[in-house]
Design a protein around this motif. Sequence first.
Motif, PDB file in Angstrom:
ATOM      1  N   ASP A 521      -8.119   2.997  12.731  1.00  0.00           N
ATOM      2  CA  ASP A 521      -7.804   2.025  11.698  1.00  0.00           C
ATOM      3  C   ASP A 521      -6.304   1.786  11.553  1.00  0.00           C
ATOM      4  N   ARG A 527      -0.915  -2.196   9.944  1.00  0.00           N
ATOM      5  CA  ARG A 527      -1.932  -2.845   9.116  1.00  0.00           C
ATOM      6  C   ARG A 527      -1.362  -3.948   8.222  1.00  0.00           C
ATOM      7  N   GLN A 547      -6.278  -2.610   1.088  1.00  0.00           N
ATOM      8  CA  GLN A 547      -5.860  -1.301   1.598  1.00  0.00           C
ATOM      9  C   GLN A 547      -4.878  -1.428   2.761  1.00  0.00           C
TER      10      GLN A 547
ATOM     11  N   PRO B  15     -12.743   2.451   0.461  1.00  0.00           N
ATOM     12  CA  PRO B  15     -12.574   2.987   1.813  1.00  0.00           C
ATOM     13  C   PRO B  15     -11.143   2.745   2.290  1.00  0.00           C
ATOM     14  N   MET B  16     -10.600   3.710   3.022  1.00  0.00           N
ATOM     15  CA  MET B  16      -9.201   3.676   3.445  1.00  0.00           C
ATOM     16  C   MET B  16      -8.292   3.507   2.234  1.00  0.00           C
ATOM     17  N   GLY B  17      -8.694   4.125   1.118  1.00  0.00           N
ATOM     18  CA  GLY B  17      -7.913   3.990  -0.102  1.00  0.00           C
ATOM     19  C   GLY B  17      -7.876   5.285  -0.861  1.00  0.00           C
ATOM     20  N   ILE B  56      -0.580   4.077   1.973  1.00  0.00           N
ATOM     21  CA  ILE B  56      -1.577   3.482   2.863  1.00  0.00           C
ATOM     22  C   ILE B  56      -2.277   4.609   3.627  1.00  0.00           C
ATOM     23  N   VAL B  57      -3.619   4.578   3.624  1.00  0.00           N
ATOM     24  CA  VAL B  57      -4.414   5.604   4.293  1.00  0.00           C
ATOM     25  C   VAL B  57      -4.784   5.099   5.686  1.00  0.00           C
ATOM     26  N   HIS B  58      -4.534   5.903   6.711  1.00  0.00           N
ATOM     27  CA  HIS B  58      -4.890   5.497   8.071  1.00  0.00           C
ATOM     28  C   HIS B  58      -5.322   6.733   8.830  1.00  0.00           C
ATOM     29  N   SER B  59      -6.433   6.648   9.545  1.00  0.00           N
ATOM     30  CA  SER B  59      -7.096   7.811  10.146  1.00  0.00           C
ATOM     31  C   SER B  59      -7.155   8.907   9.083  1.00  0.00           C
ATOM     32  N   SER B  63       0.553   7.523   4.277  1.00  0.00           N
ATOM     33  CA  SER B  63       1.999   7.303   4.333  1.00  0.00           C
ATOM     34  C   SER B  63       2.515   7.175   2.911  1.00  0.00           C
TER      35      SER B  63
END
Lengths: 817, 109
Positions: A521, A527, A547, B15-17, B56-59, B63
Amino acid sequence: MSKQKLILIGNGMAGVRTVEELLKLEPEMYEITIFGAEPHPNYNRIMLSPVLAGEKTIDDIVLNNREWYADNGITLHTGDPVVAIDRISRQVKTASGNTLSYDRLLLATGSNPFIIPVPGHELPGVVGFRDIRDVEMMLESARQYQKAVVIGGGLLGLEAANGLMKNGMDVTVVHLMDILMERQLDKPAAELLKASLAESGMNFLMQAETAEILGDDRVRGVRFKDGSEIEADLVVMAVGIRANTELAQQAGLHCERGVVVNDTLQTFDPRIYAVGECVQHRDSCYGLVAPLFEQAKVCANHLAMLGYGRYEGSVTSTKLKVTGIDLFSAGEFNEEEGDETLVLQDPAQGIYKKLVIWDNRIKGAVMYGDTMDGTWYFQLLREETDISCFRNTILFGQHDLGDAGHGDETRVAMLSDDAEICGCNGVCKGDIVNAISSKGLFTLDEVRAHTKASASCGSCTGLVESLLASTMGEGYAATPSEKAVCACTEHSHDEVIQAIRTAPLKSMRDLFDYLNWKAPDGCSACRPALNYYLLANWPGEYQDDAQSRFINERAHGNIQKDGTYSVVPRMFGGLCTANDLRTIADVADKFEVPEIKVTGGQRIDLFGVKKEQLPAMWKDLTAAGFVSGHAYGKAMRTVKTCAGKTWCRFGTQNSTGLGVQLEELTWGSWMPHKFKLAVSGCPRNCAEATIKDFGVVCVDSGYELHIGGNGGIKVRVTDLLCKVETEAEVLEYCGAFTQLYREEAHYLERTAPWVERVSLSYVKQRILEDEVGRKALFERFQYGQQFAQIDPWRVRAEGAEAHEFKPLHINQMRAVS
Amino acid sequence: MSDWIAIAKLNEIPPMGARKLLTETLEIALFRTGNDEVFALRDRCPHRGGPLSQGIVHSNAVSCPLHNWKIDLQSGEVQGPDDGCVNTYAVKVDEGVVYLNLALAESAA
């Protein structure tokens, strides 16, 4: 499944770099074995000159120690070179008789110094300048003998001569041509170099052709074609290198001057790849490190079976690593017919700069004495930047364009180690130089990651690049002009934008799949960029992904260092009423706002608001007619105006009213970066329209439109786009320009660097010359605005995205469950 | 076990949050990854104290919103050339409900 076997022949910089790049992509794909002829692990060959000069030790220049090989599961054989390749049974055979089979073979056998085959060339005391053994031999000779002759006045020869002189030898450089380093320098620069070296004690014999090396059991002199002789206890042959193709030729691989490879670094045998100095690619052999690293990256990509990435050749630049001498050259620096040259010559200070220009683009550069801007010129050269807008000051350097606001005094080479380079993160020159040499950093990104220098606002990027260049010499691999978006992909911004439009891609998931994104992602760098590109290209269709936005754009306020937010209501054109001010005052009282401030863009900023309070505060503000000021976003920010014709005795047009109209047209639109406008009512320009992304200066006969300016880190004054006669035209041109920027700039690229990148003439062509295109751009802008001008504050005040603003409470939930 | 406290429904975290979770004494950041894994970390970046729940959420990483430090959600360790560590707390998801266990400290900073 058992791993495939990869054998690397040649434990040098190009080969090992390829393995490093491969491990980054596919750490588990291969069982890797490396054969090196030298008894050392991989070291930085370009740093041999400083070792010879006594400025560094061998340990200083080791890039990968033996633990690195062990940690990565690589078997390293040093001192047992491969002597034969059997392509049919896919095996290599070593000097000690071992055989080992491979699935893929990588050749990085480098090059050998060319030894002129004159009589006596095999005598003891005759040496090339290539590896640690040569350096050790030279140092040994320097301890025992006095007189050295270096044959070859090129880069390597002069570095060798300098090193020997530093070791106390009496050195004469013998050169066939009448100018030194003729492949890198023109005559005036070469003369300056020669004078400077001569002053430090180096002797020269120019236009001298070696006929014979004299001596019986050791060299004792050199005789030339004209019969003259010179004494010598040591002769260094530094007349060039020859690609080492011996193994490849033996194995029947097609070789010319080097092992011939295609754009994927594959040889004529598809299982065998080759990189580095042993390679011939599109008729070129390279002996500098930057191209080798570019090859390594592409080759690793193909070894990892990703199958994209092409090496298309390199433009190279050169620096001489002789302390106290600054010299830089790149490209085609000898002018041909039709070229123009820009020259700055200051003999008293020993400064010479020459740029060869064709069609307002730099073809080549030679610099002596002051090479601060070499990196910059080289970048302009590789990117074929149109220099017409700063041509008259280009020779004075980038700082003259206002780079970073660092003044003339911060000439990086002269700085002391405790001089601060990066003001944001407090990083000094010494920290950066140490990190570069002790951690073996090669690129700007690596320096950023390890030291944080230039990782925040980026204004010191030029200085950090200069430090890299001066610390690394020619080893510096300049940032490629087509940079990948981030580490999640190989694709550049332009490639992503193109794919979004043509594939077409309308969701983040489709984009990740289509472009083979490496991280499932993405990351916090890509992003937000992708979200912007999708939104800008498919307004009304793409579903904005909260997000994938930075917190400021998700919370519609600016996060401050204590985690509170600031709130800036929009005031169109900077106008407001007493009632507006009353509303703001009431809101400030009600929510106990600790600080209120007027912003640079003529708005009122309420600081210290807790996130939980934001929706309630917005409710009061929107009820009074305010909308979000977008002071937190990569978005259209403000239209600044001056007093205007209603009051000002100099005012010409209805500038304030025009400012309001422009803000009504553009508010709410998302941009690659922040975007500011201004309208001044007369050329006195009180609204400072000429440092805005889009500025209007009203004059009696109409409106001057200015583009591509900004204050901030690197101040840039706008370029005049054109003059128009009606307000309707101002709006149309503004919308069209804004849309062009929204469609074509890279994310986080402001209009100023964008205009410089694509050139003013391109923008003029799209906006002025192409009327149909301009109207279409304006229409697309207006279409997108339908979806953008929905006030984010109002919808959140009414309850949208409530989870964003409400924290969970532990006690509450326990009671519920 | 009684130490597991139900704190939220999974679908209350994007999700991703992330969501911020307040206890009487702690500020905790509750993360949900793209794979619906949930992690709980102290809501404070070891660098300058930035609120990680706003990043920010990633994998399996977040960050930090202030200076972009990347923190591994599993271990609480700062990734890459930076150094540091964030307290993590035990969480589990059961039938769409997220449980937190403050008695089980998984690591200490």
